[in-house]
Design a protein around this motif. Sequence first.
Motif, PDB file in Angstrom:
ATOM      1  N   GLU A  71      72.187  71.264  31.575  1.00 24.99           N
ATOM      2  CA  GLU A  71      72.723  69.955  31.942  1.00 24.99           C
ATOM      3  C   GLU A  71      71.996  69.392  33.160  1.00 24.99           C
ATOM      4  O   GLU A  71      71.720  68.186  33.230  1.00 24.99           O
ATOM      5  CB  GLU A  71      74.225  70.064  32.218  1.00 24.99           C
ATOM      6  N   THR A  72      71.686  70.256  34.103  1.00 29.14           N
ATOM      7  CA  THR A  72      70.969  69.810  35.301  1.00 29.14           C
ATOM      8  C   THR A  72      69.580  69.296  34.943  1.00 29.14           C
ATOM      9  O   THR A  72      69.135  68.255  35.458  1.00 29.14           O
ATOM     10  CB  THR A  72      70.854  70.966  36.310  1.00 29.14           C
ATOM     11  N   LEU A 108      68.595  68.095  32.022  1.00 35.93           N
ATOM     12  CA  LEU A 108      68.712  66.853  31.254  1.00 35.93           C
ATOM     13  C   LEU A 108      69.043  65.664  32.153  1.00 35.93           C
ATOM     14  O   LEU A 108      68.518  64.560  31.965  1.00 35.93           O
ATOM     15  CB  LEU A 108      69.781  67.003  30.170  1.00 35.93           C
ATOM     16  N   GLU A 109      69.907  65.876  33.128  1.00 42.27           N
ATOM     17  CA  GLU A 109      70.290  64.793  34.028  1.00 42.27           C
ATOM     18  C   GLU A 109      69.158  64.408  34.978  1.00 42.27           C
ATOM     19  O   GLU A 109      69.159  63.307  35.524  1.00 42.27           O
ATOM     20  CB  GLU A 109      71.526  65.197  34.834  1.00 42.27           C
ATOM     21  N   ASN A 110      68.227  65.311  35.174  1.00 41.04           N
ATOM     22  CA  ASN A 110      67.089  65.049  36.070  1.00 41.04           C
ATOM     23  C   ASN A 110      65.776  65.234  35.303  1.00 41.04           C
ATOM     24  O   ASN A 110      64.830  65.851  35.800  1.00 41.04           O
ATOM     25  CB  ASN A 110      67.132  65.993  37.273  1.00 41.04           C
ATOM     26  N   TYR A 111      65.745  64.665  34.113  1.00 40.64           N
ATOM     27  CA  TYR A 111      64.606  64.911  33.231  1.00 40.64           C
ATOM     28  C   TYR A 111      63.304  64.367  33.810  1.00 40.64           C
ATOM     29  O   TYR A 111      62.235  64.966  33.620  1.00 40.64           O
ATOM     30  CB  TYR A 111      64.870  64.280  31.865  1.00 40.64           C
ATOM     31  N   GLN A 141      72.299  62.085  45.814  1.00 44.58           N
ATOM     32  CA  GLN A 141      73.065  61.258  44.884  1.00 44.58           C
ATOM     33  C   GLN A 141      74.536  61.171  45.281  1.00 44.58           C
ATOM     34  O   GLN A 141      75.156  60.105  45.166  1.00 44.58           O
ATOM     35  CB  GLN A 141      72.915  61.809  43.467  1.00 44.58           C
TER      36      GLN A 141
END
Length: 234
Positions: free
Chosen positions: A24-25, A27-30, A63
């Motif tokens: 998930e990390t 993907l969120e910071n691709y 963020q």
Amino acid sequence: MVDDLESGKLPWRECRWCLQIIFETILENYAEYIDYNGITTQSDYGQNLYMLLDFLRQAGFYQRTAWNLRPIFLAHEVLMQRDERPMAAAWEVAVRERTRIITQDLLAGYRMLSLKYGIHLPSLYDLFRAGFSRQLVEHDLMWLAKRALTAENPKDRRDAVNDIVRLVEKLLDEISGFHYRMADWIEALEETIHHTREKLDVFDEETEIEYLRPRMHRLTSRELLRQLESWQRH
């Protein structure tokens, strides 16, 4: 993790949770992952992924802080929309001063990780270096773009364009290297120009329709009777 899983030291449920967090990390910071994968040699070895995760931990702190500052950003945006530029400029200075220490801590943390792992990620470095006033600069750009397109006075339009050029040149000078993701201020400027032009096109169409629409004249009762009598005679 695989060794601990095979030896029974790490339960499968906990392993699954860790893998989910990692995926998930990423993907969120691709965009940052693409930079890491395309720029660094450490990315050639999968076991080095923890290095990127350490950098992303810094990004997560940025963020969260930006989210807490969102009401301040919205206040600045409202000031710009109301054409209160002097007050908005003072607000921007206050935000920069208020977040100066946090920005310094982020940069210090980035430099420490960069020296530790021998990695430089331009997208994160530029983000931390710009601090939390970058979003306020985006508001300035959006206001100038609207003014350049909608101001009635040609001089005001020229001044707005010149201000945009100066501001964009300054922002471009702050880019330290190749980024996979387009800078947020570029996207904001492009979107503002697009939406403003759409509104202008709709306004022009409505104006043209209004011009072509027959003019209606409201008759008084006396005028109506006079016209009826005239029609009866003919």
